[in-house]
Scaffold this active site. Structure first.
Site, PDB file in Angstrom:
ATOM      1  N   CYS A 395       0.839  -1.202   0.000  1.00  0.00           N
ATOM      2  CA  CYS A 395       0.000   0.000   0.000  1.00  0.00           C
ATOM      3  C   CYS A 395       0.872   1.249   0.000  1.00  0.00           C
ATOM      4  CB  CYS A 395      -0.984  -0.050   1.161  1.00  0.00           C
ATOM      5  SG  CYS A 395      -2.437   0.969   0.851  1.00  0.00           S
ATOM      6  N   HIS A 522      -3.631  -4.808   0.410  1.00  0.00           N
ATOM      7  CA  HIS A 522      -2.934  -5.387   1.567  1.00  0.00           C
ATOM      8  C   HIS A 522      -3.021  -6.910   1.507  1.00  0.00           C
ATOM      9  CE1 HIS A 522      -2.403  -1.720   4.058  1.00  0.00           C
ATOM     10  NE2 HIS A 522      -3.435  -1.290   3.351  1.00  0.00           N
ATOM     11  N   GLU A 524      -1.525  -9.078   3.133  1.00  0.00           N
ATOM     12  CA  GLU A 524      -1.326  -9.751   4.427  1.00  0.00           C
ATOM     13  C   GLU A 524      -2.620 -10.255   5.053  1.00  0.00           C
ATOM     14  OE1 GLU A 524      -0.800  -6.548   3.821  1.00  0.00           O
ATOM     15  OE2 GLU A 524      -1.304  -5.240   5.498  1.00  0.00           O
TER      16      GLU A 524
HETATM   17  N1  GLN Z   1      -1.768   6.700   3.182  1.00  0.00           N
HETATM   18  C1  GLN Z   1      -1.889   5.979   1.972  1.00  0.00           C
HETATM   19  C2  GLN Z   1      -3.269   6.132   1.358  1.00  0.00           C
HETATM   20  O1  GLN Z   1      -4.190   6.501   2.022  1.00  0.00           O
HETATM   21  C3  GLN Z   1      -1.572   4.519   2.170  1.00  0.00           C
HETATM   22  C4  GLN Z   1      -2.578   3.806   2.998  1.00  0.00           C
HETATM   23  C5  GLN Z   1      -2.115   2.452   3.471  1.00  0.00           C
HETATM   24  O2  GLN Z   1      -0.944   2.140   3.445  1.00  0.00           O
HETATM   25  N2  GLN Z   1      -3.047   1.655   3.949  1.00  0.00           N
HETATM   26  O3  GLN Z   1      -3.446   5.830   0.193  1.00  0.00           O
END
Ligand code: GLN
Length: 548
Positions: A395, A522, A524
């Site tokens: 992300c 994500h 994970e």
């Molecule tokens: N801050 C970034 C966004 O909002 C990444 C978010 C995250 O890593 N879950 O896109």
């Protein structure tokens, strides 16, 4: 439907969640279908607005529910897929009741905690317990319910009362109450003390719930004398006092509970038969022993924000562990505070932090929000890219790698995400147009979305078994700037998977590098002990020098 209800006393953080999911593993091994509910007695409607550094990670479900990390433990242990409904909070319950009151559903009655809130809780439990959660299309046989917090708290009182009533609603023969407590050791002879447990059980019984099983957290196994004393003072059978002492690894917990006849106890209470052969439990035993016997290490540098609460990155740690088992290595995580890698920051640990990063077999930049530590993460991504060190960006980690690439390969000066610099001359990562700027709760791009692969062959696609698309979970507000994609890809950083519109970058892979991968989602959250998440597995394979 049968119910196993897990409560806790004395203090929080005793491992109620692990106890509940371990009991779930035993029930599943006995051939039963499982679902679970986590109750969180706080006023937030969900965990989405809560700081992971205070409360542990925010776990994301397929339907986009942002929930307590215990639901992650259930999904991993029981191999189920839960929904936002499987996490009940005070905020959700009150929200429903107030909405009904406004609609006029209560027909002029005074709306009260008892019976309206307590009924709402019971209705909710019954409704959710009867939804299939393991993909079989059939509803579960048993629902494991964990009540968060500590019995006796003001917050949990309506839930304890609802659960007390619930045993009459569904019949006591269908409910098994498990209470988790603490047995500390005090004094020069190291005596195991039973008084805190006596008090919490007294409190629970005063609220109308008699525990069928007492699980006692302690450092060492419970002594026979302690067990006998607890049985006598707490009104439970002696064989229902279970020792939950420290074990070498998490997977040993279901085994330890099994060896203390917990499964037989629950089956006696709920009236089902335990089969003679339980292959699933055997698998757990093999896995637990394997984990104990791993010798060779693999070191992964996790570059993030740290406050000492490793629960903030729980699923990432689990996904790394699952992958490390799969390549037969013992995982060592080096926690790197990213500000310490920042070349512009005056940190006395700067050199040491870099030394650790350089000694690692792979680098991982996990998800995150906010500007702190960003430059250090960009420096770590730069190091990984230019030194052929395996890198996985999750992300924010994908966004970081993209920013680094824009700055140092495309020469776009000051390239940044508009999250960290609204006025950047070169916005490499931008706010997604559909996201609310005024409301924080539940307004991100959330939950499972399909990502089709756009290239025939690449490492990450091979890791996903050649699939034509992946279904993974999201939680973000920003995306790679669509206007820069062509330029970035032409220089070798390819977005090999995009969303269905073909606009939104989802998976990146750098050509000609052993493993330089990022995912906007994500991965994970869907990793399982025997089915490690492919992007994480790739990182570990590359870290130990295996070909992908
Ligand atoms: N801050 C970034 C966004 O909002 C990444 C978010 C995250 O890593 N879950 O896109």
């Amino acid at each position: 439907m049968k119910y196993v209800i897990v409560t806790g006393g004395v203090l929080s953080g005793l491992g109620k969640g692990i106890t509940a999911s371990s009991i779930g593993v035993l029930l599943k091994s006995a051939g039963l279908r499982l679902t679970s509910i986590k109750i969180d007695p706080y006023l937030n409607c969900d965990a989405g607005t809560m700081s992971p550094f205070e409360h542990g990670e925010v776990f994301v479900l397929d339907d986009g529910g942002e929930v307590d990390l215990d639901l992650g433990n259930y999904e991993r242990f029981l191999d189920v897929a839960l929904t936002r409904e499987n996490n009940i909070t005070t905020g959700k319950v009150y929200g429903n009741v107030i909405e009904k009151e406004r609609r006029g559903d209560y027909l002029g009655k005074t709306v009260q905690v008892v019976p309206h809130i307590t009924n709402e809780i019971q209705d909710w439990i019954e409704r959710v317990a009867n939804v299939c959660s393991d993909g079989s299309g059939e509803i579960a046989d048993v629902c494991v319910i964990e009540l968060g917090g500590t019995v006796g708290d003001i917050e949990s009182a309506p839930f304890v009362e609802a659960l007390r009533q619930f045993q009459f609603r569904v019949g006591k023969e269908n409910v098994c109450f498990v209470h988790v407590s603490l047995v500390p050791v005090m004094g020069p002879v190291g005596e195991q003390k039973t008084k805190p447990t006596q008090h919490t059980v007294k409190e629970l019984r005063g609220l109308g719930i008699i525990p069928d099983i007492l699980v006692c957290r302690s450092e060492k196994p419970l002594e026979e004398e302690t067990r006998a004393k607890l049985a006598a003072f707490c009104h439970v059978a002696e064989d229902a006092v279970v020792s939950a002492h420290d074990v070498s690894n998490l997977y040993q917990i279901p085994i330890s509970l099994y060896e203390q006849s917990v499964l037989r106890k629950v089956s006696d209470q709920l009236g089902f038969t335990v089969p003679n052969s339980m292959p699933l439990l055997e698998d757990w035993r093999v896995m637990a022993d394997k984990v104990d016997n791993l010798e060779k290490e693999v070191r992964i540098a996790m570059v993030g924000k740290y406050t000492g609460l490793s629960d903030s990155y729980l699923s990432v740690i689990k996904a790394l562990q699952h992958s490390a088992f799969s390549v037969n290595r013992k995982l060592e995580i080096d926690w790197i505070e990213s500000t310490e890698l920042d070349p512009t920051e005056d940190s006395e640990n700067h050199d040491d932090a870099w030394k650790i990063v350089k000694a690692a077999d792979g680098i991982l930049v996990p998800g995150g929000f906010g500007i702190r530590g960003i430059e250090g993460k960009i420096a770590a991504a730069h190091y990984a890219r230019t030194n052929n060190v395996p890198y996985l960006g999750v992300c924010l980690g994908l966004q970081i790698a993209t920013i680094e690439f824009c700055r140092n390969v495309l020469g776009l000066e000051g390239a940044n995400s508009t999250e960290f610099d609204e006025n950047t001359p070169n916005p490499a990562v931008v706010f997604m147009p559909e996201i609310s700027k005024t409301h924080m709760g539940g307004t991100m791009r959330l939950g499972t979305k399909p990502t089709p692969f756009l290239v025939d062959d690449c490492k990450i696609r091979r890791l996903y078994g050649g699939a034509d698309h992946v279904d993974e979970r999201h939680r973000h507000r920003y995306e790679v700037n669509p206007e820069l994609i062509e330029q970035i890809e032409a220089a070798g950083l390819v977005y090999v998977g995009k969303d269905e519109t073909g606009q939104r970058c989802e998976i990146m892979e750098l050509e000609g590098h052993p493993y330089y991968v990022g995912t906007q989602y994500h991965p994970e959250f869907k990793s399982r002990p025997n089915r490690p998440s492919p992007p994480f597995l790739g990182l570990l394979m590359a870290a130990v020098g295996q070909k992908i």
